[in-house]
Design a protein around this motif. Sequence first.
Motif, PDB file in Angstrom:
ATOM      1  N   ALA A 110       0.841  -1.200   0.000  1.00 49.47           N
ATOM      2  CA  ALA A 110       0.000   0.000   0.000  1.00 49.47           C
ATOM      3  C   ALA A 110       0.875   1.248   0.000  1.00 49.47           C
ATOM      4  O   ALA A 110       2.086   1.187   0.252  1.00 49.47           O
ATOM      5  N   ILE A 111       0.252   2.384  -0.273  1.00 46.90           N
ATOM      6  CA  ILE A 111       0.985   3.645  -0.212  1.00 46.90           C
ATOM      7  C   ILE A 111       1.361   3.958   1.235  1.00 46.90           C
ATOM      8  O   ILE A 111       0.786   3.403   2.172  1.00 46.90           O
ATOM      9  N   ASN A 112       2.308   4.865   1.407  1.00 49.77           N
ATOM     10  CA  ASN A 112       2.722   5.313   2.728  1.00 49.77           C
ATOM     11  C   ASN A 112       1.669   6.270   3.271  1.00 49.77           C
ATOM     12  O   ASN A 112       1.627   7.442   2.926  1.00 49.77           O
ATOM     13  N   SER A 119       0.889  17.294   1.296  1.00 49.84           N
ATOM     14  CA  SER A 119       1.343  17.885   0.030  1.00 49.84           C
ATOM     15  C   SER A 119       2.673  17.284  -0.421  1.00 49.84           C
ATOM     16  O   SER A 119       3.552  17.980  -0.938  1.00 49.84           O
ATOM     17  N   GLU A 120       2.804  15.984  -0.209  1.00 48.07           N
ATOM     18  CA  GLU A 120       4.012  15.240  -0.595  1.00 48.07           C
ATOM     19  C   GLU A 120       3.658  14.200  -1.655  1.00 48.07           C
ATOM     20  O   GLU A 120       4.126  13.065  -1.628  1.00 48.07           O
ATOM     21  N   ASN A 121       2.842  14.591  -2.618  1.00 49.84           N
ATOM     22  CA  ASN A 121       2.301  13.617  -3.562  1.00 49.84           C
ATOM     23  C   ASN A 121       3.356  13.006  -4.478  1.00 49.84           C
ATOM     24  O   ASN A 121       3.285  11.826  -4.825  1.00 49.84           O
ATOM     25  N   ASP A 122       4.352  13.802  -4.881  1.00 52.25           N
ATOM     26  CA  ASP A 122       5.444  13.238  -5.674  1.00 52.25           C
ATOM     27  C   ASP A 122       6.218  12.212  -4.854  1.00 52.25           C
ATOM     28  O   ASP A 122       6.677  11.191  -5.388  1.00 52.25           O
ATOM     29  N   ARG A 123       6.360  12.473  -3.579  1.00 50.23           N
ATOM     30  CA  ARG A 123       7.073  11.530  -2.706  1.00 50.23           C
ATOM     31  C   ARG A 123       6.253  10.253  -2.506  1.00 50.23           C
ATOM     32  O   ARG A 123       6.828   9.157  -2.462  1.00 50.23           O
ATOM     33  N   VAL A 124       4.938  10.407  -2.395  1.00 49.38           N
ATOM     34  CA  VAL A 124       4.082   9.217  -2.300  1.00 49.38           C
ATOM     35  C   VAL A 124       4.308   8.325  -3.518  1.00 49.38           C
ATOM     36  O   VAL A 124       4.466   7.101  -3.396  1.00 49.38           O
ATOM     37  N   ALA A 125       4.344   8.932  -4.704  1.00 48.12           N
ATOM     38  CA  ALA A 125       4.563   8.178  -5.939  1.00 48.12           C
ATOM     39  C   ALA A 125       5.941   7.531  -5.960  1.00 48.12           C
ATOM     40  O   ALA A 125       6.093   6.349  -6.317  1.00 48.12           O
ATOM     41  N   ARG A 165       8.275   8.438 -19.425  1.00 46.54           N
ATOM     42  CA  ARG A 165       9.042   7.230 -19.726  1.00 46.54           C
ATOM     43  C   ARG A 165      10.071   6.884 -18.652  1.00 46.54           C
ATOM     44  O   ARG A 165      10.620   5.779 -18.658  1.00 46.54           O
ATOM     45  N   GLU A 166      10.348   7.818 -17.751  1.00 50.07           N
ATOM     46  CA  GLU A 166      11.370   7.586 -16.724  1.00 50.07           C
ATOM     47  C   GLU A 166      10.754   7.050 -15.434  1.00 50.07           C
ATOM     48  O   GLU A 166      11.221   6.059 -14.874  1.00 50.07           O
ATOM     49  N   LYS A 167       9.716   7.694 -14.966  1.00 50.59           N
ATOM     50  CA  LYS A 167       9.062   7.265 -13.729  1.00 50.59           C
ATOM     51  C   LYS A 167       8.139   6.081 -14.010  1.00 50.59           C
ATOM     52  O   LYS A 167       7.421   6.064 -14.999  1.00 50.59           O
ATOM     53  N   ARG A 168       8.176   5.107 -13.116  1.00 48.34           N
ATOM     54  CA  ARG A 168       7.265   3.974 -13.237  1.00 48.34           C
ATOM     55  C   ARG A 168       5.942   4.238 -12.516  1.00 48.34           C
ATOM     56  O   ARG A 168       4.918   3.631 -12.831  1.00 48.34           O
ATOM     57  N   VAL A 169       5.988   5.133 -11.563  1.00 46.77           N
ATOM     58  CA  VAL A 169       4.786   5.574 -10.849  1.00 46.77           C
ATOM     59  C   VAL A 169       4.813   7.093 -10.815  1.00 46.77           C
ATOM     60  O   VAL A 169       5.841   7.694 -10.491  1.00 46.77           O
ATOM     61  N   ALA A 170       3.696   7.719 -11.152  1.00 45.58           N
ATOM     62  CA  ALA A 170       3.648   9.179 -11.217  1.00 45.58           C
ATOM     63  C   ALA A 170       2.434   9.705 -10.459  1.00 45.58           C
ATOM     64  O   ALA A 170       1.425   9.004 -10.290  1.00 45.58           O
ATOM     65  N   TRP A 171       2.538  10.952 -10.043  1.00 42.73           N
ATOM     66  CA  TRP A 171       1.430  11.642  -9.399  1.00 42.73           C
ATOM     67  C   TRP A 171       0.469  12.131 -10.477  1.00 42.73           C
ATOM     68  O   TRP A 171       0.862  12.882 -11.370  1.00 42.73           O
TER      69      TRP A 171
END
Length: 255
Positions: A110-112, A119-125, A165-171
């Motif tokens: 699961a997500i953290n 407001s840390e959505n990029d970090r969640v991803a 193409r770089e990130k496998r998970v994105a916000w």
Amino acid sequence: MASIYTYDNSKTLAHGLAQYIVAEQDKALEKGKRFNIAVSGGSQLKALNAGLIQDPQFKDKIQWSHWHVYFCDERIVALENDDSNYGGFKKQVLDPLLSVDGALGPTCYAINESLVGLSENDRVAAEYESLLPDHFDLILLGCGPDGHTCSLFPGKTHEYLLQEREKRVAWCHSSPKPPADRITFTLPVLESAQALCFVAEGASKQPILERVFEGHDTTLPAGLVTEHYQSSVSWFVDAAAVKDVSIKKETYSGN
């Protein structure tokens, strides 16, 4: 070409889907010790409950302890929130397994939750991406009435997700379907999967499936995935979702 399996109702679809999932599980476990599977939310989870939990034919065939379950996309909300895909999976699959004598549950990722609301959505991803395996044996996808899959939406606002193409998970921000903030697998994850399986039911899906199957419409994320990765793609649909759509009507018969 992508495989399309059509069923008269939700019960028979769930049975066929479970048969397919078990076959993919067995193929993965012939090669290693784990079955890496990703699931979506919504009505798909009810199909998993009906096929994997309620259908007695599969009780002794599912090796839950070898399953590693991830989520194709997730709403950035608390895990007990009604909008959480993890929460939906827990309700439909994990909790019922607790009542099955001797059943060992899968390992779920699961997500953290501690980052929700900060407001840390990029970090969640990024943190969720760090949990992903090198490849998936099976990814179960949905298809929205607008043609979205995962949280990859059509249109200019969200084309950045399809171009990633770089990130496998994105916000995914500003989702047209609330909650507005989500994380999602990107296309490289789908591209590298051993098998991709869409599940779509109901008359509301008919217009979009007509565009996917007859129009080969790659402006729709679901259509793009179907066309670009068709050798890996299967669809499980009910009769209402493909009424008057020109496709060969068949059911899954195993590999």
